[in-house]
Design an enzyme around this catalytic site. Structure first.
Site, PDB file in Angstrom:
ATOM      1  N   TYR A  54       2.738   8.027  -9.859  1.00 12.17           N
ATOM      2  CA  TYR A  54       1.948   9.146  -9.310  1.00 12.17           C
ATOM      3  C   TYR A  54       2.365   9.519  -7.892  1.00 12.17           C
ATOM      4  O   TYR A  54       1.770  10.399  -7.286  1.00 12.17           O
ATOM      5  CB  TYR A  54       0.438   8.855  -9.364  1.00 12.17           C
ATOM      6  CG  TYR A  54       0.029   7.464  -8.918  1.00 12.17           C
ATOM      7  CD1 TYR A  54       0.022   7.118  -7.580  1.00 12.17           C
ATOM      8  CD2 TYR A  54      -0.361   6.510  -9.844  1.00 12.17           C
ATOM      9  CE1 TYR A  54      -0.345   5.856  -7.171  1.00 12.17           C
ATOM     10  CE2 TYR A  54      -0.729   5.236  -9.454  1.00 12.17           C
ATOM     11  CZ  TYR A  54      -0.719   4.918  -8.109  1.00 12.17           C
ATOM     12  OH  TYR A  54      -1.084   3.666  -7.717  1.00 12.17           O
ATOM     13  N   ARG A  72       0.466   7.681   8.213  1.00  7.96           N
ATOM     14  CA  ARG A  72       1.741   7.759   7.495  1.00  7.96           C
ATOM     15  C   ARG A  72       2.082   9.218   7.224  1.00  7.96           C
ATOM     16  O   ARG A  72       1.235  10.007   6.792  1.00  7.96           O
ATOM     17  CB  ARG A  72       1.655   7.029   6.152  1.00  7.96           C
ATOM     18  CG  ARG A  72       1.549   5.540   6.278  1.00  7.96           C
ATOM     19  CD  ARG A  72       1.700   4.863   4.932  1.00  7.96           C
ATOM     20  NE  ARG A  72       0.822   5.424   3.904  1.00  7.96           N
ATOM     21  CZ  ARG A  72       0.708   4.943   2.681  1.00  7.96           C
ATOM     22  NH1 ARG A  72       1.442   3.916   2.310  1.00  7.96           N
ATOM     23  NH2 ARG A  72      -0.117   5.477   1.817  1.00  7.96           N
TER      24      ARG A  72
HETATM   25  C1  LIG Z   1       3.600  -1.001  -3.315  1.00  2.34           C
HETATM   26  C2  LIG Z   1       2.433  -0.686  -4.218  1.00  2.34           C
HETATM   27  N1  LIG Z   1       2.139  -1.517  -5.236  1.00  2.34           N
HETATM   28  C3  LIG Z   1       1.098  -1.251  -6.066  1.00  2.34           C
HETATM   29  C4  LIG Z   1       0.318  -0.116  -5.889  1.00  2.34           C
HETATM   30  C5  LIG Z   1      -0.899   0.143  -6.705  1.00  2.34           C
HETATM   31  O1  LIG Z   1      -0.892  -0.031  -8.000  1.00  2.34           O
HETATM   32  P1  LIG Z   1      -1.997   0.576  -8.982  1.00  2.34           P
HETATM   33  O2  LIG Z   1      -1.408   1.823  -9.524  1.00  2.34           O
HETATM   34  O3  LIG Z   1      -2.196  -0.479  -9.971  1.00  2.34           O
HETATM   35  O4  LIG Z   1      -3.232   0.889  -8.197  1.00  2.34           O
HETATM   36  C6  LIG Z   1       0.613   0.775  -4.844  1.00  2.34           C
HETATM   37  C7  LIG Z   1      -0.190   2.007  -4.588  1.00  2.34           C
HETATM   38  O5  LIG Z   1      -1.253   2.237  -5.009  1.00  2.34           O
HETATM   39  C8  LIG Z   1       1.677   0.469  -3.997  1.00  2.34           C
HETATM   40  O6  LIG Z   1       1.960   1.276  -2.978  1.00  2.34           O
HETATM   41  N1  LIG Z   2      -3.308   4.559  -5.928  1.00  2.00           N
HETATM   42  C1  LIG Z   2      -4.179   5.015  -5.015  1.00  2.00           C
HETATM   43  C2  LIG Z   2      -5.501   5.264  -5.388  1.00  2.00           C
HETATM   44  O1  LIG Z   2      -5.867   5.038  -6.676  1.00  2.00           O
HETATM   45  C3  LIG Z   2      -6.419   5.726  -4.443  1.00  2.00           C
HETATM   46  C4  LIG Z   2      -5.990   5.979  -3.154  1.00  2.00           C
HETATM   47  C5  LIG Z   2      -4.692   5.725  -2.755  1.00  2.00           C
HETATM   48  C6  LIG Z   2      -3.798   5.214  -3.688  1.00  2.00           C
HETATM   49  C7  LIG Z   2      -2.430   4.872  -3.301  1.00  2.00           C
HETATM   50  O2  LIG Z   2      -1.529   5.147  -4.024  1.00  2.00           O
HETATM   51  C8  LIG Z   2      -2.212   4.163  -2.045  1.00  2.00           C
HETATM   52  C9  LIG Z   2      -0.763   3.910  -1.809  1.00  2.00           C
HETATM   53  N2  LIG Z   2      -0.125   3.125  -2.839  1.00  2.00           N
HETATM   54  C10 LIG Z   2      -0.418   3.308  -0.485  1.00  2.00           C
HETATM   55  O3  LIG Z   2       0.748   3.035  -0.256  1.00  2.00           O
HETATM   56  O4  LIG Z   2      -1.266   3.137   0.365  1.00  2.00           O
END
Ligand SMILES: Cc1ncc(COP(=O)(O)O)c(C=O)c1O
Ligand SMILES: Nc1c(O)cccc1C(=O)C[C@H](N)C(=O)O
Length: 409
Positions: free
Chosen positions: A230, A379
């Site tokens: 995403y 960021r």
């Molecule tokens: C490095 C990293 N790992 C994992 C995730 C999150 O994974 P998920 O899609 O399970 O919330 C994010 C962002 O949300 C990320 O930036």
């Molecule tokens: N995955 C997200 C969500 O479900 C809600 C709010 C933010 C995010 C994000 O993707 C955060 C992101 N991975 C980060 O690097 O901070």
């Protein structure tokens, strides 16, 4: 017109990918979107695609859709995403969230026969929370120890730090390709080699690099990887993640969520679980077909443009953002908290100041959307196919104005 505004106009005029920025939904209330590294913008073509999905793929084909393509979707779309990260077919699969895939692959790696005498998982202390939390959970479940690499929060785990951390006790090393906070771009080739020299496995989190940084998983012999779709793959909120499992490892690893979609013969309805011999064993339940509609459209666009061209614009955008920050923001006392231009920098920059939580809230009220990461970082995420240089200039200039206001008191 400021110097950086003039430069932004020149860069947009010369940008070979400029036409693509018009392919995304651009709400007039959004003056500057600098958070494509958290949630990418939607493609404007999606309205028609979703209508086709509802009216035809789902509405007309109904249950027949599974036989007509949906069952193969996790693997076919996986192969296409795999090609974007340097993986030959048959090693990348789409499904679940990054969090769930991390759990499945980390458990599989530490439970593998080859890890039997190895008692440690190595991870850095500034990795994304979900990566650290899953490692904590698996370590507790399996009686393992975590070896934390303490990193500089304006960078990430260096090759030297990884070399010092791994050894005969290491089962698995979990690192991010691009650090979510600083944008530090890890040395995948060197680190993977160092981990293998210690006899351990490596898992790379590609969330902040997939679709924007050329990656060579096969060429570097990477064992495991996960990534979300995403961000730079614009799959939409909660679109499914992908997992990469090196072909030679597939038969040796067994993941803990043994669902019917990972079984050797899905529709045999067998009395006992027997894992598929290949990549399929890493799936658990029904593929999230609806949640891949937007992702497929963006994968098509990235395939057409090529990741190398996307990276070229990413480098230009981060370089320009750094100049704009130097002109508008750093003079008010903020500091750059990201690596310098060059091979260790991903596609976002972080800038830090104690007032940034409030400053970010003011920016959002103005339609300028970066994100804030505690304790003090804003960021600036640069998504090459949808971000214009003019938009970066507007956003960074607004950041400078709000910071000046906040520091005047
Ligand atoms: C490095 C990293 N790992 C994992 C995730 C999150 O994974 P998920 O899609 O399970 O919330 C994010 C962002 O949300 C990320 O930036
Ligand atoms: N995955 C997200 C969500 O479900 C809600 C709010 C933010 C995010 C994000 O993707 C955060 C992101 N991975 C980060 O690097 O901070």
């Amino acid at each position: 017109m400021t110097d950086t505004a003039r430069l932004a106009a020149e860069l947009d005029a010369a940008d070979p990918l400029a036409a693509h920025t018009g392919a995304f939904v651009r709400d007039p209330g959004v003056v500057s979107y600098l958070d494509g590294n958290s949630l990418g913008r939607p493609l404007a073509s999606l309205e028609e695609r979703f209508a086709r999905f509802v009216g035809h793929d789902w509405g007309s084909r109904l249950i027949r859709g599974w036989d007509e393509g949906w069952m193969r979707l996790p693997y076919e779309l996986g192969d296409r995403i795999g090609a974007l990260v340097g993986a030959a077919p048959g090693q990348t699969v789409v499904g679940d969230s990054t969090t769930v895939l991390l759990y499945k692959l980390i458990r599989a790696a530490v439970d593998a026969p080859r890890s039997a005498a190895r008692t440690e998982i190595v991870i850095d202390d500034d990795n994304f929370p979900t990566d650290r939390f899953i490692v904590e959970g698996v370590a507790a479940e399996r009686g393992l120890t975590i070896r934390w690499i303490e990193v500089d929060r304006t960078a990430g785990a260096t090759l030297e730090q990884v070399e010092a951390a791994v050894g005969e006790r290491t089962a698995l090393v979990v690192l991010s390709h691009v650090a979510y906070r600083s944008g530090f771009l890890a040395d995948v080739a060197g680190v993977t080699r160092a981990v293998h020299d210690a006899g351990a496995l490596v898992l790379w989190d590609l969330c902040h690099s997939a679709g924007v940084i050329p990656t060579e998983l096969d060429a570097h012999g990477v064992d495991l990887a996960v990534g979300c779709t995403y961000k730079y793959l614009n799959g939409g909120p909660g679109s499914p993640a992908f997992a990469y499992v090196r072909r030679e490892l597939q038969g040796q690893l067994q993941q803990p969520i043994q669902g019917w979609m990972g079984a050797a013969d899905v529709f045999a309805m067998a009395p006992r679980y027997r894992p598929a011999p290949d990549l399929a064993r890493f799936l658990s339940g029904t593929p999230p077909v609806l949640a891949t509609v937007a992702l497929e459209a963006m994968v098509e666009l990235v395939e057409q443009v090529g990741v190398a061209a996307v990276r070229e614009k990413s480098i230009a955008l981060t370089g320009f953002a750094e100049q704009a920050l130097a002109a508008h923001v750093l003079p008010h006392g903020a500091v750059l908290a990201s690596p310098p231009a060059g091979p260790r920098r991903g596609s976002h920059l972080t800038v830090a100041h104690p007032s940034f939580r409030e400053v970010n809230a003011r920016l959002w009220e103005r339609g300028v959307i970066p994100d804030f990461r505690a304790p003090d970082g804003i960021r600036i995420g640069l998504s090459p196919l949808s971000t214009t240089f003019a938009e970066v200039e507007l956003g960074v200039a607004a950041l400078g104005e709000e910071l000046a206001r906040a520091t005047r008191g």
